[in-house]
Design a protein around this motif. Sequence first.
Motif, PDB file in Angstrom:
ATOM      1  N   ALA A  46       0.687  13.074 -15.502  1.00  0.00           N
ATOM      2  CA  ALA A  46       1.847  13.642 -16.202  1.00  0.00           C
ATOM      3  C   ALA A  46       3.157  13.144 -15.605  1.00  0.00           C
ATOM      4  O   ALA A  46       4.143  13.894 -15.525  1.00  0.00           O
ATOM      5  CB  ALA A  46       1.789  15.165 -16.170  1.00  0.00           C
ATOM      6  N   GLY A  47       3.160  11.887 -15.172  1.00  0.00           N
ATOM      7  CA  GLY A  47       4.372  11.293 -14.635  1.00  0.00           C
ATOM      8  C   GLY A  47       4.665  11.618 -13.198  1.00  0.00           C
ATOM      9  O   GLY A  47       5.640  11.099 -12.641  1.00  0.00           O
ATOM     10  N   SER A  48       3.855  12.455 -12.572  1.00  0.00           N
ATOM     11  CA  SER A  48       4.076  12.820 -11.173  1.00  0.00           C
ATOM     12  C   SER A  48       3.142  12.030 -10.271  1.00  0.00           C
ATOM     13  O   SER A  48       1.980  11.804 -10.617  1.00  0.00           O
ATOM     14  CB  SER A  48       3.840  14.317 -10.969  1.00  0.00           C
ATOM     15  OG  SER A  48       4.761  15.072 -11.718  1.00  0.00           O
ATOM     16  N   CYS A  49       3.628  11.624  -9.112  1.00  0.00           N
ATOM     17  CA  CYS A  49       2.845  10.812  -8.188  1.00  0.00           C
ATOM     18  C   CYS A  49       2.214  11.694  -7.113  1.00  0.00           C
ATOM     19  O   CYS A  49       2.838  12.645  -6.623  1.00  0.00           O
ATOM     20  CB  CYS A  49       3.735   9.758  -7.535  1.00  0.00           C
ATOM     21  SG  CYS A  49       2.820   8.570  -6.519  1.00  0.00           S
ATOM     22  N   SER A  50       0.997  11.359  -6.732  1.00  0.00           N
ATOM     23  CA  SER A  50       0.290  12.129  -5.719  1.00  0.00           C
ATOM     24  C   SER A  50       0.892  11.973  -4.330  1.00  0.00           C
ATOM     25  O   SER A  50       0.508  12.689  -3.410  1.00  0.00           O
ATOM     26  CB  SER A  50      -1.183  11.727  -5.681  1.00  0.00           C
ATOM     27  OG  SER A  50      -1.333  10.369  -5.288  1.00  0.00           O
ATOM     28  N   CYS A  51       1.837  11.031  -4.164  1.00  0.00           N
ATOM     29  CA  CYS A  51       2.476  10.872  -2.856  1.00  0.00           C
ATOM     30  C   CYS A  51       3.387  12.049  -2.528  1.00  0.00           C
ATOM     31  O   CYS A  51       3.786  12.219  -1.381  1.00  0.00           O
ATOM     32  CB  CYS A  51       3.255   9.565  -2.789  1.00  0.00           C
ATOM     33  SG  CYS A  51       4.763   9.527  -3.802  1.00  0.00           S
ATOM     34  N   GLY A  52       3.743  12.839  -3.547  1.00  0.00           N
ATOM     35  CA  GLY A  52       4.579  14.007  -3.327  1.00  0.00           C
ATOM     36  C   GLY A  52       6.064  13.763  -3.460  1.00  0.00           C
ATOM     37  O   GLY A  52       6.855  14.709  -3.412  1.00  0.00           O
ATOM     38  N   ASP A  65       1.370   5.686   2.228  1.00  0.00           N
ATOM     39  CA  ASP A  65       1.900   5.279   3.531  1.00  0.00           C
ATOM     40  C   ASP A  65       1.072   5.815   4.696  1.00  0.00           C
ATOM     41  O   ASP A  65       0.958   5.162   5.742  1.00  0.00           O
ATOM     42  CB  ASP A  65       3.344   5.753   3.685  1.00  0.00           C
ATOM     43  CG  ASP A  65       4.295   5.039   2.744  1.00  0.00           C
ATOM     44  OD1 ASP A  65       3.953   3.929   2.296  1.00  0.00           O
ATOM     45  OD2 ASP A  65       5.374   5.592   2.455  1.00  0.00           O
ATOM     46  N   PHE A  66       0.500   6.994   4.537  1.00  0.00           N
ATOM     47  CA  PHE A  66      -0.189   7.639   5.654  1.00  0.00           C
ATOM     48  C   PHE A  66      -1.654   7.227   5.775  1.00  0.00           C
ATOM     49  O   PHE A  66      -2.313   7.546   6.762  1.00  0.00           O
ATOM     50  CB  PHE A  66      -0.122   9.159   5.498  1.00  0.00           C
ATOM     51  CG  PHE A  66      -0.743   9.662   4.226  1.00  0.00           C
ATOM     52  CD1 PHE A  66      -2.104   9.863   4.115  1.00  0.00           C
ATOM     53  CD2 PHE A  66       0.061   9.917   3.122  1.00  0.00           C
ATOM     54  CE1 PHE A  66      -2.673  10.325   2.936  1.00  0.00           C
ATOM     55  CE2 PHE A  66      -0.501  10.378   1.940  1.00  0.00           C
ATOM     56  CZ  PHE A  66      -1.864  10.585   1.844  1.00  0.00           C
ATOM     57  N   ALA A  67      -2.192   6.537   4.771  1.00  0.00           N
ATOM     58  CA  ALA A  67      -3.627   6.224   4.751  1.00  0.00           C
ATOM     59  C   ALA A  67      -3.912   4.917   5.483  1.00  0.00           C
ATOM     60  O   ALA A  67      -3.088   3.996   5.482  1.00  0.00           O
ATOM     61  CB  ALA A  67      -4.137   6.147   3.320  1.00  0.00           C
ATOM     62  N   ARG A  68      -5.072   4.822   6.088  1.00  0.00           N
ATOM     63  CA  ARG A  68      -5.426   3.627   6.849  1.00  0.00           C
ATOM     64  C   ARG A  68      -6.098   2.582   5.954  1.00  0.00           C
ATOM     65  O   ARG A  68      -6.820   2.903   5.027  1.00  0.00           O
ATOM     66  CB  ARG A  68      -6.343   3.979   8.015  1.00  0.00           C
ATOM     67  CG  ARG A  68      -7.656   4.652   7.631  1.00  0.00           C
ATOM     68  CD  ARG A  68      -8.508   4.894   8.854  1.00  0.00           C
ATOM     69  NE  ARG A  68      -9.681   5.699   8.568  1.00  0.00           N
ATOM     70  CZ  ARG A  68     -10.891   5.431   9.011  1.00  0.00           C
ATOM     71  NH1 ARG A  68     -11.105   4.356   9.762  1.00  0.00           N
ATOM     72  NH2 ARG A  68     -11.910   6.218   8.724  1.00  0.00           N
ATOM     73  N   GLU A  69      -5.833   1.337   6.261  1.00  0.00           N
ATOM     74  CA  GLU A  69      -6.437   0.214   5.546  1.00  0.00           C
ATOM     75  C   GLU A  69      -7.899   0.066   5.950  1.00  0.00           C
ATOM     76  O   GLU A  69      -8.249   0.252   7.112  1.00  0.00           O
ATOM     77  CB  GLU A  69      -5.660  -1.062   5.870  1.00  0.00           C
ATOM     78  CG  GLU A  69      -6.209  -2.316   5.230  1.00  0.00           C
ATOM     79  CD  GLU A  69      -5.387  -3.535   5.579  1.00  0.00           C
ATOM     80  OE1 GLU A  69      -5.930  -4.460   6.224  1.00  0.00           O
ATOM     81  OE2 GLU A  69      -4.183  -3.564   5.236  1.00  0.00           O
TER      82      GLU A  69
END
Length: 215
Positions: A46-52, A65-69
């Motif tokens: 709905a146009g909102s990103c899970s990044c907050g 940004d917080f997740a590891r590769e």
Amino acid sequence: MGFTIGGIREMRSGTRRRGRATGATAVAEYTGLWGWAVVPGARAAAGSCSCGDTACAAPGAHPLDFAREVPPGATLGMAADAWAEVPGASVMLPVGRTFDVLDVAETAGRRALVRMERMGLPLGPVSVTPDGRTQFFVAPGAAAGLPGLLYRMGWDDADLDLRALGRGAHVTAPPSDRGGLGPVRWLRPPAPDTAATPPQARLLLGTLAYICHRW
């Protein structure tokens, strides 16, 4: 690179039995079979990103940004453990290492792909995104070399909907959703002979530029 195709099949069946997300299976394929790094990405609804971030410039289309590769060659267990930390994340691939990407409008890309196949040109993986882009995986260096290649081919002054993605960019990998618009799909999936060594951009650029100019 850490496990076999048979191991992938075992993971698929185990994933289904445990109700785990298909993302872990895709991660294991990309890291173990094709030797690519994988980065967990944001999702959009709905146009909102899970990044907050309420002002996110690319909802559902950027790395978390917080997740590891997850590195190339990661084992089945490593891939599953990493994805368990980010349930529901999209699968994204960092560009500029094993491959760069030539990005064109979907219609032009599909037509160019048909022509390239008829011509017998070397091809790597090719994906199509739900926002109407076709992405050709080519050897690293395409992004830096694109202006010079277009100049030498006489296309530097043309108005082309063609760009190259290089180091620092990320692409959403099938079967993940991009931007809440739907899944990315393969037009040509990775293969053992092209995943690690995709073709040089110059081998495809003439055809791509010609089709893009017409369309």
